[in-house]
Write a protein that holds these residues in place. Sequence first.
Motif: not given
Length: 470
Positions: A254-256, A319-326
């Motif tokens: 995943h990206i988290g 989740g919150a950590l995944d939100a770096f990807m944008p």
Amino acid sequence: MRTMRHIFFAGLALSLLAACASQPPSTEAPAVRDAAVAAALARQGADAAMAARVKAEFLHAWNGYKQHAWGHDALLPLSKGARDWYGESLLMTPVDALDTLLVMGLDKEADEARELIATQLSFDRDLDVKHFEIVIRLLGGLLSSYQMTGDTRLLALADDLGTRLLPAFDSPTGLPYVYVNLRTGNAHGAESNPAEAGTLLLEYGTLARLTGKPVYYEKAKRALVETYRRRSPIGLVGERFDVETGDWTRTKTHIGARIDSYYEYLWKCWRLFGDRDCLAMWNDSIAAANRYLPEEVDGMLWYGHVDMATGGRVSSQYGALDAFMPGLLAYSGDLDRAKRLQASSFAMWQVHSIEPEAYDYRRRVVTQAAYPLRPEIVESAWYLYRLTADPAYRDMGRVMFDDFVKHTRTDAGFAALKSVVTKEKADDMESFVLAETFKYFYLLYAAPETLDPGVVVLNTEAHPLRPIVQ
């Protein structure tokens, strides 16, 4: 010497003059032109006011730290006490916050923090520390602050720390152990992950170029390459591996958490160092991630969890950590996908007026309710604003900052939430709140020249690092 405040308002004036000078003669009626100019001036003023507001709230947190936890690693914002990560202070908050103080033009506070660090911080400690966290927070913070101030005491501390951390890489694979003792160099903790092995080259690479010691770059780059080499035949990395055998112990991807900043550093190491190996690894890795991780649900884009070997869907968690990807997608040129994913991140935020640690986007339910005051969604808003100039991202930031202050502010600082549903607070304010969360909120409204992502590269703790010409 001009302060950052002077630079901010000078930049504001220059940008307005430039905007006016660059406009061709208008055929609009004077009243229409006057209304447009007035609207632009009003927005500029509102943005300046927001930057000032963010700075004031940052100072509230910083002053709370000074009053109740000075000289310690972190503030306890509810009990008004202090916490040290390992029983002895490594000045985590002052080191992490120093470049934010400098970016905001808080010169007096920055000088106080710098003197505390330069005169009181010692790494000659019999402490087993977490390698990854010390690198991104302390090593990154010392290097960034050295580049911003020229204070050679900070570089000396960084070099000493780097030397003490190097034994972490002494595994059979070159992948770093999780923990290393600052005095003895004994390393342990064999189960690690792509983020902790691959999120090191910006800091060690910068240290190598500032000190002329290539061993730093070589060790950190090998760890990044060894992580990449263990990707599956379809190009995906897993969630956990054994640093001694190199075998995967958990194959979900995943990206988290435990993977996120591995992707970030593949791109950023290319940007900072021009290392073409990093660019090639990035191109291969992001192509695989973009092929298997995205999922469309009701017209919205999400990145979920899949099996690294097959690409088969495992769960619909974001989740919150995944939100770096944008932000990373935008920074690397994929604006369309970045905009769609940021809209999903913000939708997740709005469910409870603050983002949860984890959210099931198919069931539309929070699965991990805590909010540790994370910065990633604000980071992405900043990158998207800087790369598109779309005021919608500043509007988004205002909503998030209002929510942030409303639900987490305390008399002494800002407190993590045990639950975004109940808004119950926890007695915790991590150093990254001052290093990242407030910095990104401030940069979202500050004058563009305050910090240019086209010139500097921010590490995963938001410490700005500058290219070094060799």
